[in-house]
Every structure is written in structure tokens, then in C-alpha cells.
Design an enzyme around this catalytic site. Structure first.
Site, PDB file in Angstrom:
ATOM      1  N   ALA A  14     -16.861  36.707  -8.907  1.00 61.29           N
ATOM      2  CA  ALA A  14     -18.061  35.874  -8.819  1.00 61.29           C
ATOM      3  C   ALA A  14     -17.756  34.545  -8.131  1.00 61.29           C
ATOM      4  O   ALA A  14     -18.560  34.049  -7.333  1.00 61.29           O
ATOM      5  CB  ALA A  14     -18.626  35.622 -10.215  1.00 61.29           C
ATOM      6  N   GLU A  34      -7.787  28.315  -8.054  1.00 64.44           N
ATOM      7  CA  GLU A  34      -7.452  29.727  -8.267  1.00 64.44           C
ATOM      8  C   GLU A  34      -6.009  29.848  -8.764  1.00 64.44           C
ATOM      9  O   GLU A  34      -5.082  29.341  -8.131  1.00 64.44           O
ATOM     10  CB  GLU A  34      -7.668  30.520  -6.971  1.00 64.44           C
ATOM     11  N   SER A  88      -9.754  42.401  -6.237  1.00 70.34           N
ATOM     12  CA  SER A  88      -8.592  42.578  -5.367  1.00 70.34           C
ATOM     13  C   SER A  88      -7.575  43.558  -5.942  1.00 70.34           C
ATOM     14  O   SER A  88      -6.570  43.841  -5.287  1.00 70.34           O
ATOM     15  CB  SER A  88      -7.886  41.230  -5.133  1.00 70.34           C
ATOM     16  N   HIS A  89      -7.772  44.030  -7.161  1.00 68.74           N
ATOM     17  CA  HIS A  89      -6.852  45.060  -7.648  1.00 68.74           C
ATOM     18  C   HIS A  89      -7.570  46.184  -8.395  1.00 68.74           C
ATOM     19  O   HIS A  89      -6.921  47.019  -9.016  1.00 68.74           O
ATOM     20  CB  HIS A  89      -5.688  44.460  -8.455  1.00 68.74           C
ATOM     21  N   ASN A  90      -8.892  46.208  -8.312  1.00 73.92           N
ATOM     22  CA  ASN A  90      -9.602  47.286  -9.011  1.00 73.92           C
ATOM     23  C   ASN A  90      -9.825  48.477  -8.074  1.00 73.92           C
ATOM     24  O   ASN A  90      -9.263  48.532  -6.974  1.00 73.92           O
ATOM     25  CB  ASN A  90     -10.915  46.756  -9.605  1.00 73.92           C
ATOM     26  N   ILE A  93     -15.207  50.886  -7.316  1.00 74.04           N
ATOM     27  CA  ILE A  93     -16.357  51.771  -7.539  1.00 74.04           C
ATOM     28  C   ILE A  93     -17.584  50.869  -7.644  1.00 74.04           C
ATOM     29  O   ILE A  93     -17.571  49.885  -8.401  1.00 74.04           O
ATOM     30  CB  ILE A  93     -16.171  52.608  -8.818  1.00 74.04           C
ATOM     31  N   ALA A 208      -6.237  25.896 -14.139  1.00 74.12           N
ATOM     32  CA  ALA A 208      -7.116  24.960 -14.848  1.00 74.12           C
ATOM     33  C   ALA A 208      -6.834  25.082 -16.338  1.00 74.12           C
ATOM     34  O   ALA A 208      -6.900  26.182 -16.888  1.00 74.12           O
ATOM     35  CB  ALA A 208      -8.571  25.316 -14.564  1.00 74.12           C
ATOM     36  N   HIS A 440     -13.060  46.734 -18.182  1.00 74.86           N
ATOM     37  CA  HIS A 440     -14.365  46.113 -17.983  1.00 74.86           C
ATOM     38  C   HIS A 440     -14.697  45.068 -19.056  1.00 74.86           C
ATOM     39  O   HIS A 440     -15.843  45.012 -19.508  1.00 74.86           O
ATOM     40  CB  HIS A 440     -15.463  47.195 -17.967  1.00 74.86           C
ATOM     41  N   ALA A 474     -18.153  37.837 -15.509  1.00 75.84           N
ATOM     42  CA  ALA A 474     -18.495  38.935 -16.426  1.00 75.84           C
ATOM     43  C   ALA A 474     -18.687  38.457 -17.858  1.00 75.84           C
ATOM     44  O   ALA A 474     -19.230  39.197 -18.690  1.00 75.84           O
ATOM     45  CB  ALA A 474     -17.411  40.014 -16.369  1.00 75.84           C
TER      46      ALA A 474
HETATM   47  C1  FAD Z   1      -7.715  47.726 -12.721  1.00 77.28           C
HETATM   48  C2  FAD Z   1      -9.187  47.466 -12.719  1.00 77.28           C
HETATM   49  C3  FAD Z   1     -10.049  48.419 -12.195  1.00 77.28           C
HETATM   50  C4  FAD Z   1     -11.421  48.188 -12.194  1.00 77.28           C
HETATM   51  N1  FAD Z   1     -12.231  49.042 -11.521  1.00 77.28           N
HETATM   52  C5  FAD Z   1     -13.533  48.738 -11.350  1.00 77.28           C
HETATM   53  C6  FAD Z   1     -14.354  49.521 -10.505  1.00 77.28           C
HETATM   54  O1  FAD Z   1     -13.892  50.456  -9.843  1.00 77.28           O
HETATM   55  N2  FAD Z   1     -15.666  49.198 -10.420  1.00 77.28           N
HETATM   56  C7  FAD Z   1     -16.215  48.172 -11.129  1.00 77.28           C
HETATM   57  O2  FAD Z   1     -17.433  47.995 -11.057  1.00 77.28           O
HETATM   58  N3  FAD Z   1     -15.448  47.382 -11.906  1.00 77.28           N
HETATM   59  C8  FAD Z   1     -14.110  47.622 -11.997  1.00 77.28           C
HETATM   60  N4  FAD Z   1     -13.322  46.794 -12.723  1.00 77.28           N
HETATM   61  C9  FAD Z   1     -13.941  45.629 -13.378  1.00 77.28           C
HETATM   62  C10 FAD Z   1     -14.299  44.533 -12.388  1.00 77.28           C
HETATM   63  O3  FAD Z   1     -13.293  44.409 -11.412  1.00 77.28           O
HETATM   64  C11 FAD Z   1     -14.483  43.211 -13.147  1.00 77.28           C
HETATM   65  O4  FAD Z   1     -15.489  43.371 -14.133  1.00 77.28           O
HETATM   66  C12 FAD Z   1     -14.902  42.053 -12.244  1.00 77.28           C
HETATM   67  O5  FAD Z   1     -14.152  42.040 -11.057  1.00 77.28           O
HETATM   68  C13 FAD Z   1     -14.723  40.741 -12.997  1.00 77.28           C
HETATM   69  O6  FAD Z   1     -15.081  39.664 -12.175  1.00 77.28           O
HETATM   70  P1  FAD Z   1     -15.024  38.152 -12.720  1.00 77.28           P
HETATM   71  O7  FAD Z   1     -15.552  37.309 -11.640  1.00 77.28           O
HETATM   72  O8  FAD Z   1     -15.664  38.107 -14.044  1.00 77.28           O
HETATM   73  O9  FAD Z   1     -13.477  37.865 -12.983  1.00 77.28           O
HETATM   74  P2  FAD Z   1     -12.225  37.981 -12.009  1.00 77.28           P
HETATM   75  O10 FAD Z   1     -12.553  38.780 -10.804  1.00 77.28           O
HETATM   76  O11 FAD Z   1     -11.094  38.428 -12.848  1.00 77.28           O
HETATM   77  O12 FAD Z   1     -11.972  36.499 -11.515  1.00 77.28           O
HETATM   78  C14 FAD Z   1     -11.372  35.523 -12.288  1.00 77.28           C
HETATM   79  C15 FAD Z   1     -10.487  34.673 -11.396  1.00 77.28           C
HETATM   80  O13 FAD Z   1     -10.173  33.481 -12.071  1.00 77.28           O
HETATM   81  C16 FAD Z   1      -8.810  33.176 -11.915  1.00 77.28           C
HETATM   82  N5  FAD Z   1      -8.449  32.394 -13.104  1.00 77.28           N
HETATM   83  C17 FAD Z   1      -8.517  32.789 -14.393  1.00 77.28           C
HETATM   84  N6  FAD Z   1      -8.200  31.768 -15.203  1.00 77.28           N
HETATM   85  C18 FAD Z   1      -7.934  30.711 -14.425  1.00 77.28           C
HETATM   86  C19 FAD Z   1      -7.559  29.373 -14.703  1.00 77.28           C
HETATM   87  N7  FAD Z   1      -7.466  28.914 -15.953  1.00 77.28           N
HETATM   88  N8  FAD Z   1      -7.315  28.546 -13.652  1.00 77.28           N
HETATM   89  C20 FAD Z   1      -7.456  28.997 -12.373  1.00 77.28           C
HETATM   90  N9  FAD Z   1      -7.830  30.258 -12.064  1.00 77.28           N
HETATM   91  C21 FAD Z   1      -8.079  31.105 -13.087  1.00 77.28           C
HETATM   92  C22 FAD Z   1      -8.121  34.510 -11.801  1.00 77.28           C
HETATM   93  O14 FAD Z   1      -6.883  34.398 -11.137  1.00 77.28           O
HETATM   94  C23 FAD Z   1      -9.153  35.322 -11.040  1.00 77.28           C
HETATM   95  O15 FAD Z   1      -8.965  35.237  -9.650  1.00 77.28           O
HETATM   96  C24 FAD Z   1     -11.942  46.999 -12.756  1.00 77.28           C
HETATM   97  C25 FAD Z   1     -11.069  46.030 -13.274  1.00 77.28           C
HETATM   98  C26 FAD Z   1      -9.713  46.249 -13.234  1.00 77.28           C
HETATM   99  C27 FAD Z   1      -8.805  45.182 -13.768  1.00 77.28           C
END
Ligand code: FAD
Length: 510
Positions: A14, A34, A88-90, A93, A208, A440, A474
Site C-alpha cells: 500500500a 522503508e 515483492s516476495h509473494n 495471485i 521507524a 494473509h 492490510a
Molecule cells: C509469501 C507470501 C505469499 C503471498 N501470496 C499472495 C498472493 O499470491 N496473492 C495475494 O493476494 N496476497 C498474497 N500474500 C499477501 C499479500 O502479499 C499481503 O496481504 C500484502 O502484500 C500486504 O501489504 P501491506 O501493504 O499491508 O504490507 P507489506 O507489503 O508487508 O508492506 C509493509 C512494508 O513496511 C515495511 N516496514 C514494516 N515495518 C517497518 C518499520 N517499522 N519501519 C520501516 N519500514 C517498515 C516493510 O519492510 C514492508 O516493505 C502473500 C504474502 C506472502 C508473505
């Protein structure tokens, strides 16, 4: 002291969307804090098929779960430490959340997040969302699709995002570039094309660890760089917390924002009593059934789990209530712990609970920000045992599919749980003990109506009771989407960017 208009904490799924949209206006200065390094030129990260190699490694925060008396206590939750976050590592889908998912949010108090209102944000996504390419469609996955149609009586779906569905089997849509198997992650789609924007400042490998507030107004954030330098970064307009469903509540709690008594017990000064922080921990648990195949299977694929099945067992349900991923690999990591062997060649079906009813909780065990938070998912603890029963039904359906041609011709024998495990009780015991996560986690700073005391953010994503600070990731999900959540998270990012634009327009935001 560096000052920006907006400080985005977390350049993940996000966070990348929001930073990209905000910096479209050249007069708006944005810092992205980040924790991980860049993904630019990282073939190990950018190549979708290499996703499994990233789990548990240097780019994974790797969170354990607490003891799970009714589940599997060995589950580790991968969370990416790299630009683009988990996108970047999921496995990428890509499902547009179903209308019932959004409408459920609106019913839970998230006014303006109903299906009709959310639809336009999907069209805005910059990611390359395409069906699994013909060349990546493995012969055995094709035969799974055909066998499931016959055995379960569901339609074949070509393009799950074309229209809402309750049931169906087919190849997924993925956010990728089929010609070279490269990711179309949040960072690739939203940041890479704009890295030369002078108003976009990425602070990589920077953590952070505490939000700074003046009264109820968020001012900025204290960060630590890779070299151990302490910096205070100030936001002239707003702080946007996008650290994900684990690290967003973790940061809030360490900043004194959360349940008062919990914070007091740990000696963390209470800045804002907000009982919902860390509650409502959601996930999509799934189990696994593994077959040995009659020799090797072809190797082509997008990422080894390219097709899946959705079933609606209860016709009253407003969406699918059972899901399967079909893996072209024998996924025995958890069964091996119970003594099962790993066949040299094999496939797996993984029954998954689209709308799990168990609710968990994330909490701190120490005031030290370096100590990982406790993740208690309380897997399979719902009163009616709905979650475990869903997996039992799933194993039974998986066996029917395995008996149907053309899949049956590939399969030599069922390895786990094995044909002797047949009673509901034994299937439940097996299903729960080998359960894994599809990563998730969501819901830990859930959105709700402005007067909902259990909610953490209001429908404008503002932290309730504070000013100049929002959450977008999320963690704001009030309930779990029936489908994989990443597209929903990207749409949260798009909507947040729009809310921010409205907030700077006089009279624009309620
Ligand atoms: C292995 C795996 C496979 C998945 N496969 C799927 C799929 O195929 N399809 C699907 O729909 N969903 C999938 N998901 C779930 C989906 O990827 C996540 O729900 C979604 O990407 C979460 O997004 P986010 O923005 O909430 O968090 P994130 O994308 O995790 O972003 C959080 C960011 O904040 C940074 N961060 C955290 N804490 C700090 C801090 N204190 N200071 C600075 N930086 C910080 C992290 O480094 C990261 O870059 C998968 C997840 C994983 C782990």
C-alpha cells in the site's frame, strides 16, 4: 531535521501506491521510510518463480506464532523486508475482492467502502494483471482444472476478475510479465518508473521505531538508519502508517497508542488509549493433501501454484466458502514434522478457509522495540468449529477430484494424510496439525464507524482520536476478503491517496 509534507512509513504494497500517487504533484514532498533495501536489479526478488527462495531469508522479518493448541504451533509468518513489501516476495495471485467482501466492510461501519464505491479503484491499478500465460500452464494443472469441473460440478472460469463468482475452477490472474516471469509488484508498477522524481525521497534500510505526537496531533517519526544513526523525520501535513498487519500495530503500541492496561503493564507511557490495536488478527489458514505422481511432471509454470478452485457449500453464503490452491509440488513441510515422507515427485491440493471465523490477537511482550510482537492467531478456536470443519470438507472434496480423470491418471498414491485416515475426527486432527498459512495476516487496526470504540481507524483511515495520521495497509481490513487480499490492499492504497487529495481541497473531507 528533515521535513516533508507526508511521511509514509513502509514502502510496501500500500505504501508504494500512496507515495507514487502523492508525488504526481511536483509540489508535494514525500519521504518513504522503508525497513528493507531496494528491489531494483534484484533478480532474486523480481523473478516471480523464485519466490519460495525468499522465505525465511535475509529479506524476511519471519514472525513466529504463539503456541496454537488446536492448530500448528510451528507456523512462521513471512513478511518481506524489501521495497514493495510482501508484493515483492509473494505469489502475486490477483483477485479483485468480491462484492460481498466490500459490502461486509460497509456493514461493519466502513461507510463508503461498499462494492459499488470501491469498483473504480480496481480500474486505476497500475499493475500488469493478466491470466497465467498459456506457456506457463502446466499439463497437470490443466488436468486438475478439468477433473475438478467433473468431480465438484463447478464451472471453469477463464478470468476470475471479469465478473463476480461464487464457485469455479481455473487458472488465476497474476500481477506479472509473462514474457520474462518478472513481477508487477507494487514497487515495480508504482515506484520504479518514478524514482527520478525530485519530490520522492526513499529512506531505505531505515526502521521507524516511535511516532512523535504533540497532544493528539501526529508530528513525525523517529527512525534508525542501517548505520545506527537516529533521525527524526517530520511531516508538515500527515504521517501515513503502511507497515503492514504486523508492524503497523507494533509501531503504534511502541508509540504508546493502544490498550491502556497492556501498555502500562509493559511500562510504555500511554499516549492514546485505543483498545482495538492488535485485536481482530485474521488470516487464511489452509491444510494440505499430497499425492505422489507417476514419475516427474512437466516443469513449466508461472510460480508452481497457478490454478485453484472455489466452492460454495452453503448456498446462503454470499461468496465461496471453501477454496483450494493446486500446487505442482509435493508441499510436505508440515506433514514431515508428523513423520510423513516427501515423495520425489508429487502434487498438493490445499483446502483454504475463505471466511475464517476464529479471531486472534497481536500484542507486545516487551517494551523493547527490537523484540518481535506475539502473534496469537487462535487458529481453529471458533465456537462452532466452522474453520476445522471447512478443512475436513476440503480434504473430502480433494479426494473426489483426485479420483476423477484426467487427473487420476497422473497420481500413484495419496501420501498425506493417506487413505487410512477417513473419520471426520481424524481428518480434523490431521488438517489442523499440518495447517499452514498463505501469509494473509490482516485486521489488526480495523476500520469501523467513527463512534466504534473497538475500531482503530475511521472510514477516512484516520486513527480515531488523533489528527494528521492515517493507516493504509492490510491492518485496516475489518473482515477478511474471501479471495487473496493483495489487490484489496492496493485498492486501500489508491483510496487513501484519493482521501489525502480530498483533504487538501477546501471543504473536501468530512
Ligand atoms: C509469501 C507470501 C505469499 C503471498 N501470496 C499472495 C498472493 O499470491 N496473492 C495475494 O493476494 N496476497 C498474497 N500474500 C499477501 C499479500 O502479499 C499481503 O496481504 C500484502 O502484500 C500486504 O501489504 P501491506 O501493504 O499491508 O504490507 P507489506 O507489503 O508487508 O508492506 C509493509 C512494508 O513496511 C515495511 N516496514 C514494516 N515495518 C517497518 C518499520 N517499522 N519501519 C520501516 N519500514 C517498515 C516493510 O519492510 C514492508 O516493505 C502473500 C504474502 C506472502 C508473505
Amino acid at each position: 531535521m528533515p521535513v516533508y509534507d507526508y511521511v509514509v512509513i513502509g514502502g510496501g504494497t500500500a505504501g508504494s501506491v500512496i507515495a507514487s500517487r502523492l508525488t504526481e504533484d511536483p509540489d508535494v514532498r514525500v519521504a518513504v521510510i522503508e525497513g528493507g533495501p531496494t528491489d531494483v536489479d534484484r533478480e532474486d526478488v523480481l523473478t516471480l518463480r523464485r519466490w519460495l527462495g525468499l522465505l525465511g531469508g535475509d529479506l524476511d522479518y519471519d514472525y513466529p506464532t504463539t503456541e496454537q493448541p488446536r492448530g500448528n504451533s510451528h507456523i512462521r509468518h513471512s513478511r518481506a523486508r524489501v521495497l514493495g513489501g510482501c508484493s515483492s516476495h509473494n505469489t502475486l495471485i490477483s483477485f479483485k475482492p468480491l462484492p460481498g467482501d466490500w459490502d461486509e466492510w460497509a456493514e461493519a461501519g466502513a461507510e463508503g467502502w461498499d462494492a459499488a464505491s470501491m469498483d473504480p479503484y480496481f480500474a486505476r491499478l497500475r499493475n500488469n494483471i493478466v491470466a497465467v500465460d498459456e506457456k506457463d500452464r502446466n499439463a497437470i494443472a490443466r488436468d486438475f482444472v478439468e477433473a475438478a469441473q467433473k468431480a465438484v460440478g463447478v464451472p471453469r472460469v477463464e478470468g476470475f476478475n471479469q465478473q463476480p463468482f461464487h464457485e469455479g475452477v481455473g487458472f488465476f490472474d497474476l500481477a506479472y510479465h509473462p514474457e520474462n516471469n518478472k513481477r508487477s509488484s507494487a514497487s515495480v508498477a508504482y515506484l520504479h518508473p518514478f524514482l527520478d522524481r525530485p519530490n520522492l525521497h526513499l529512506m531505505l534500510e531505515t526502521w521507524a521505531h516511535r511516532l512523535e505526537l504533540e497532544g493528539t496531533r501526529a508530528k513525525g517519526v523517529h527512525v534508525r538508519t542501517k548505520d545506527g544513526e537516529e533521525i527524526y523525520v517530520e511531516a508538515a501535513r500527515e504521517v501515513l502508517v503502511c507497515a503492514g498487519a504486523v508492524d503497523t500495530p507494533r509501531l503504534l503500541l511502541h508509540s504508546g497508542i493502544g490498550p491502556k492496561t497492556d501498555l502500562e503493564e509493559l511500562g510504555i507511557p500511554v499516549v492514546h488509549d485505543l483498545p482495538g490495536v492488535g485485536e481482530n488478527l485474521l488470516d487464511h489458514p489452509e491444510s494440505v493433501i499430497v499425492w505422489e505422481t507417476d514419475g516427474p511432471i512437466p516443469e513449466n509454470s508461472a510460480m508452481d501454484s497457478d490454478a485453484g478452485l472455489f466452492v460454495r457449500r452453503d448456498p446462503a453464503s454470499n461468496g465461496p466458502d471453501l477454496m483450494f490452491h493446486f500446487y505442482q509440488i509435493p508441499f510436505t513441510d508440515n506433514p514431515e514434522r508428523l513423520g510423513y515422507e516427501k515423495p520425489e515427485h508429487g502434487v498438493s491440493m490445499t483446502p483454504n478457509i475463505p471466511k475464517p471465523r476464529s479471531r486472534g490477537r497481536l500484542y507486545l511482550t516487551s517494551a523493547d522495540p527490537a523484540v518481535k510482537p506475539a502473534l496469537d492467531f487462535r487458529y481453529f478456536t471458533d465456537e462452532e468449529d466452522y474453520d476445522a470443519r471447512t478443512l475436513v470438507d476440503g480434504i473430502k472434496i480433494a479426494r473426489e477430484i483426485a479420483k476423477a480423470e484426467p487427473l487420476a491418471g497422473w497420481l500413484r498414491r495419496e501420501v498425506c494424510p493417506g487413505p487410512d485416515v477417513t473419520s471426520d475426527e481424524d481428518l480434523s486432527e490431521y488438517a489442523r496439525k499440518v495447517a499452514h498459512t498463505v501469509y494473509h495476516p490482516a485486521g489488526t487496526c480495523r476500520m469501523g464507524a467513527a463512534d466504534d470504540t473497538g475500531a482503530v481507524v475511521d472510514p477516512q483511515l484516520r486513527i480515531r482520536g488523533l489528527e494528521n495520521i492515517r493507516i493504509a495497509d492490510a491492518s485496516v481490513f475489518p473482515t477478511m476478503t474471501a479471495v487473496n487480499p493483495m489487490i484489496g490492499v492496493l485498492m486501500v492504497g489508491e483510496k487513501c491517496a484519493e482521501l489525502l487529495a480530498e483533504a487538501t481541497t477546501p471543504g473536501g473531507e468530512a
